[in-house]
Every structure is written in structure tokens, then in C-alpha cells.
Design a protein around this motif. Structure first.
Motif, PDB file in Angstrom:
ATOM      1  N   UNK A  53       0.801  -1.218   0.000  1.00  9.83           N
ATOM      2  CA  UNK A  53       0.000   0.000   0.000  1.00  9.83           C
ATOM      3  C   UNK A  53       0.832   1.265   0.000  1.00  9.83           C
ATOM      4  N   UNK A  54       0.411   2.261   0.799  1.00  5.92           N
ATOM      5  CA  UNK A  54       0.985   3.609   0.743  1.00  5.92           C
ATOM      6  C   UNK A  54       2.174   3.813   1.671  1.00  5.92           C
ATOM      7  N   UNK A  55       2.470   2.848   2.531  1.00  6.06           N
ATOM      8  CA  UNK A  55       3.522   3.073   3.509  1.00  6.06           C
ATOM      9  C   UNK A  55       4.546   1.956   3.531  1.00  6.06           C
ATOM     10  N   UNK A  56       5.746   2.294   3.969  1.00  4.41           N
ATOM     11  CA  UNK A  56       6.760   1.278   4.242  1.00  4.41           C
ATOM     12  C   UNK A  56       6.466   0.654   5.603  1.00  4.41           C
ATOM     13  N   UNK A  57       6.522   1.460   6.651  1.00  3.12           N
ATOM     14  CA  UNK A  57       6.138   1.006   7.994  1.00  3.12           C
ATOM     15  C   UNK A  57       6.044   2.242   8.875  1.00  3.12           C
ATOM     16  N   UNK A  93       5.839   6.286   3.955  1.00  3.95           N
ATOM     17  CA  UNK A  93       6.333   6.709   5.251  1.00  3.95           C
ATOM     18  C   UNK A  93       7.096   5.578   5.957  1.00  3.95           C
ATOM     19  N   UNK A  94       8.251   5.933   6.507  1.00  2.00           N
ATOM     20  CA  UNK A  94       9.010   5.057   7.396  1.00  2.00           C
ATOM     21  C   UNK A  94       9.204   5.851   8.676  1.00  2.00           C
ATOM     22  N   UNK A  95       8.495   5.472   9.734  1.00  2.00           N
ATOM     23  CA  UNK A  95       8.489   6.262  10.960  1.00  2.00           C
ATOM     24  C   UNK A  95       8.794   5.378  12.158  1.00  2.00           C
TER      25      UNK A  95
END
Length: 265
Positions: free
Chosen positions: A58-62, A111-113
Motif C-alpha cells: 500500500x501507501x507506507x513502508x512502515x 512513510x518510514x516512521x
């Protein structure tokens, strides 16, 4: 082994691990955390895998630890070895990826947060699309960095940059990530996995024991002085030479003017 919260695809000596909670931007809940440990253990001991790609669905890495779900329930009494384990799950995650022994690539698609940022840092190479974003986030949750971030981030981007990102918790976009060394390559979003796989294929075509030892010797350089690292290099070369068939194949392919076929033996 079947997984519920991630997918594992192995083809042509390359494993692709996809965190698969897209509705939560692949946030790490307890089941996904456990599956990540299990898949790393499996791939570390699979001689049919020469490189590993980590990415997100989907839209995010993690997006880091999942704070939205219920607190995990546990038994009233834990074994003493568990009670005295000095690692938390975040420590185990960082160690599992960092010591997987196979070259690793983070294909950062969004996003990787928090702990997800740390997951990308624990990989050897980070390739991102224009949608990649990084955010340390820990200080916003009244926490200091964990899951290896305090060790890895300063070594990758320098202490000043690391403290800038940690103390402000600001979002880093893909262009800045490339400039400061968080990303090694920035590619169009639609080609992200293709490019990550192309790099993995380059690695997988080379002698696998030499790849493992090259990874180890670079990791250990961070803790050694110059003389100790010279000894580390000699030791690593000695281990590479144990793959006698690959050494022989390299020479034979050169003489026959053909691509070599390395087997790791």
C-alpha cells in the motif's frame, strides 16, 4: 511457513518480504513483530536466498509501532529467562534484520516512521521512490530512539543530522533523504520494486560467501580501530577462500571469457 501479516516471495535467489497491513500503513503490532522475527530467522538459514528486499504494502513502508490496538495479554507468570531478557521486541527486531547475514535492501515506498524508520536503517541499502518519507517520531511520544536507531542513524547520516532528525521529529522527504545519505538511490515510484530487484540480482550473481563476509567486515569496522580492522579483513578473506569451488569458477570463467556461475561452495 505461512504468514498472516506479511508476505514472503522467493524467486531467483532473492527473497521479498512485504509488510502487509496496508490499512495501518504497516504498523507493527505484536503478530507482525513476531512474524518479522520468524521470517528473518528462516531467511538467514536458507542457502537458496542470496539477497533480501524489505518493503511495505500500500501507501507506507512502515509507520512504526501500532498504538491503536488493545494491549497484548500475557500469562500471569513468565519463565525467568523471559523475565530477564534484556531485549525488548524492538531490540530483537533490530538484531534480526541487522544480523540476517544476507545483503538486505529496503524498498521505501512511503512513510518510514519510528521503529519502521529503524527497520529501514537496519538494511544495508535503501532505495526510495519520490513518495518515501522518514520521521523519527520517538520524542513526540515521550520516548528516546529505540530499535537500533540511536546506533545506526548517526553512523549513516552523521551525528549532527541524526540529532536534528531525532530532536525535531521533522519529516524528511525523498530528495533530502538522498542528499544526506538516508537513501542510496531515488527512483520513480512505479519502478521502485523493479529497481530494488535489479540491485538484488546484481548482488545475487556474485559469490554469496564473499557477499556475507563483505557485509560483516563493513559492519565490524564501526567498532574496530585501524589495526584491528586490518586483522578483520584478513580473517574475512580466509573465510571467503573456504568457498573453493567459487574461487576456481572465477578463474575458469575469466579464462573461458564467460559469465561465472557461483554456488557458494
Amino acid at each position: 511457513m505461512a504468514f498472516e501479516h506479511l508476505t514472503l516471495d522467493i524467486a531467483d535467489d532473492i527473497a521479498t518480504v512485504t509488510l502487509n497491513r496496508p490499512e495501518k500503513l504497516n504498523a507493527l503490532n505484536r503478530p507482525l513483530q513476531q512474524e518479522l522475527l520468524e521470517v528473518c530467522h528462516q531467511l538467514k538459514h536458507d542457502d537458496g536466498v542470496r539477497a533480501v528486499i524489505f518493503t511495505g504494502a500500500g501507501r507506507g513502508f512502515c509507520s512504526g509501532a501500532d498504538l491503536s490496538g488493545p494491549l497484548p495479554e500475557g500469562p500471569d507468570r513468565l519463565p525467568w529467562q523471559q523475565l530477564t531478557d534484556e531485549d525488548s521486541w524492538v531490540g530483537r527486531q533490530a538484531r534480526a534484520v541487522y544480523t540476517i547475514d544476507k545483503p538486505t535492501i529496503a524498498a521505501v515506498n512511503g512513510i518510514a516512521a519510528g521503529a519502521g524508520f529503524s527497520l529501514a536503517l537496519a538494511c544495508d541499502i535503501r532505495i526510495g521512490s519520490e513518495q518515501a518519507r522518514f520521521k523519527t517520531v520517538f520524542i513526540e511520544r515521550n520516548l528516546s530512539p529505540d530499535s537500533g536507531m540511536s546506533y545506526l542513524l548517526p553512523r549513516i547520516v552523521g551525528q549532527g543530522n541524526a540529532l536534528d532528525l531525532i530532536l525535531t521529529s521533522r519529516t524528511v522527504d525523498a530528495d533530502e533523504a538522498l542528499r544526506i545519505g538516508l537513501l542510496q538511490r531515488l527512483v520513480p515510484h512505479e519502478r521502485l520494486l523493479h529497481e530494488a530487484r535489479a540491485v538484488a540480482q546484481q548482488i545475487a550473481a556474485l559469490p554469496p560467501i564473499a557477499a556475507i563476509m563483505s557485509r560483516r567486515v563493513v559492519q565490524r569496522a564501526w567498532e574496530n580501530d585501524f589495526d584491528a580492522q586490518l586483522r578483520e579483513e584478513i580473517h574475512a578473506i580466509a573465510i571467503c577462500r573456504r568457498a573453493v569451488n567459487d574461487a576456481r569458477e572465477q578463474r575458469q570463467a575469466f579464462l573461458e571469457k564467460r559469465p561465472p556461475r557461483f554456488t557458494g561452495s
